[in-house]
Design a protein around this motif. Sequence first.
Motif, short mmCIF file in Angstrom:
data_model
loop_
_atom_site.label_atom_id
_atom_site.label_comp_id
_atom_site.label_asym_id
_atom_site.label_seq_id
_atom_site.Cartn_x
_atom_site.Cartn_y
_atom_site.Cartn_z
N SER A 6 15.73 16.16 111.41
CA SER A 6 16.13 15.66 110.10
C SER A 6 17.19 14.58 110.24
O SER A 6 17.15 13.55 109.59
N SER A 7 18.16 14.82 111.14
CA SER A 7 19.23 13.85 111.36
C SER A 7 18.68 12.55 111.93
O SER A 7 19.06 11.46 111.51
N ALA A 8 17.77 12.67 112.88
CA ALA A 8 17.16 11.48 113.48
C ALA A 8 16.35 10.72 112.44
O ALA A 8 16.38 9.49 112.39
N THR A 9 15.62 11.45 111.60
CA THR A 9 14.82 10.82 110.55
C THR A 9 15.72 10.11 109.56
O THR A 9 15.45 9.00 109.15
N THR A 10 16.83 10.74 109.18
CA THR A 10 17.77 10.13 108.25
C THR A 10 18.34 8.85 108.84
O THR A 10 18.41 7.83 108.17
N HIS A 11 18.76 8.91 110.11
CA HIS A 11 19.31 7.72 110.76
C HIS A 11 18.26 6.62 110.85
O HIS A 11 18.54 5.46 110.60
N THR A 12 17.02 6.99 111.18
CA THR A 12 15.95 6.01 111.28
C THR A 12 15.68 5.38 109.92
O THR A 12 15.53 4.16 109.82
N THR A 13 15.68 6.18 108.87
CA THR A 13 15.48 5.65 107.52
C THR A 13 16.63 4.74 107.13
O THR A 13 16.41 3.65 106.61
N ALA A 14 17.86 5.15 107.41
CA ALA A 14 19.02 4.32 107.11
C ALA A 14 18.96 3.02 107.90
O ALA A 14 19.26 1.94 107.37
N ALA A 15 18.59 3.10 109.16
CA ALA A 15 18.49 1.91 109.99
C ALA A 15 17.39 0.98 109.46
O ALA A 15 17.58 -0.24 109.40
N GLN A 16 16.27 1.55 109.08
CA GLN A 16 15.17 0.73 108.55
C GLN A 16 15.57 0.09 107.23
O GLN A 16 15.28 -1.09 107.00
N ASP A 17 16.25 0.84 106.36
CA ASP A 17 16.72 0.27 105.09
C ASP A 17 17.70 -0.87 105.33
O ASP A 17 17.64 -1.91 104.67
N ALA A 18 18.63 -0.67 106.27
CA ALA A 18 19.62 -1.70 106.59
C ALA A 18 18.92 -2.93 107.17
O ALA A 18 19.25 -4.07 106.82
N TRP A 19 17.95 -2.71 108.06
CA TRP A 19 17.24 -3.82 108.67
C TRP A 19 16.45 -4.62 107.62
O TRP A 19 16.48 -5.85 107.62
#
Length: 161
Positions: A6-19
Amino acid sequence: MATNTSSATTHTTAAQDAWTAYQGLRAQLTGRINRELARSTGLSEPDYEVLLALTEAKQQTLRSLELRCGLDWEKSRLSHQLRRMEERGLLSRDNCATDSRSVDIRLTDAGKTAFAAARLCHEAAVERYFASALSEEQLASFAAASTAILARLDQPVHGAH
């Protein structure tokens, strides 16, 4: 285990949103500033980048390799850009006295004049569309994030192809 996923998914989603936000910002901001420069001064953003580098260089001259590396451009892109700018009288290209394989790129008087006008336009656009849209705290955070990313880009990449 679910927490790590879940943490990795959240970070990946946040990173994708930021990108995604960054990509939109970069494209629109670069396009807007490029159009304003062209309309106001007849210079493109790449013209401005070359003139800025030459203006900041010792004796307003750089070897072509120094300029290419400083701009992080491909050799052919720089060659075409310099040819167009030389045709407009913004710079000159001379054989290097100390290295027959190199060319010295010099800012001309016309290039200095064009850059002075472009700098005013560029600075006003950066203030209008970038700096004034952010608080001092946001500007500091943006600068810190950019610095961190630039530092990562300077590190060697292991295992990349």
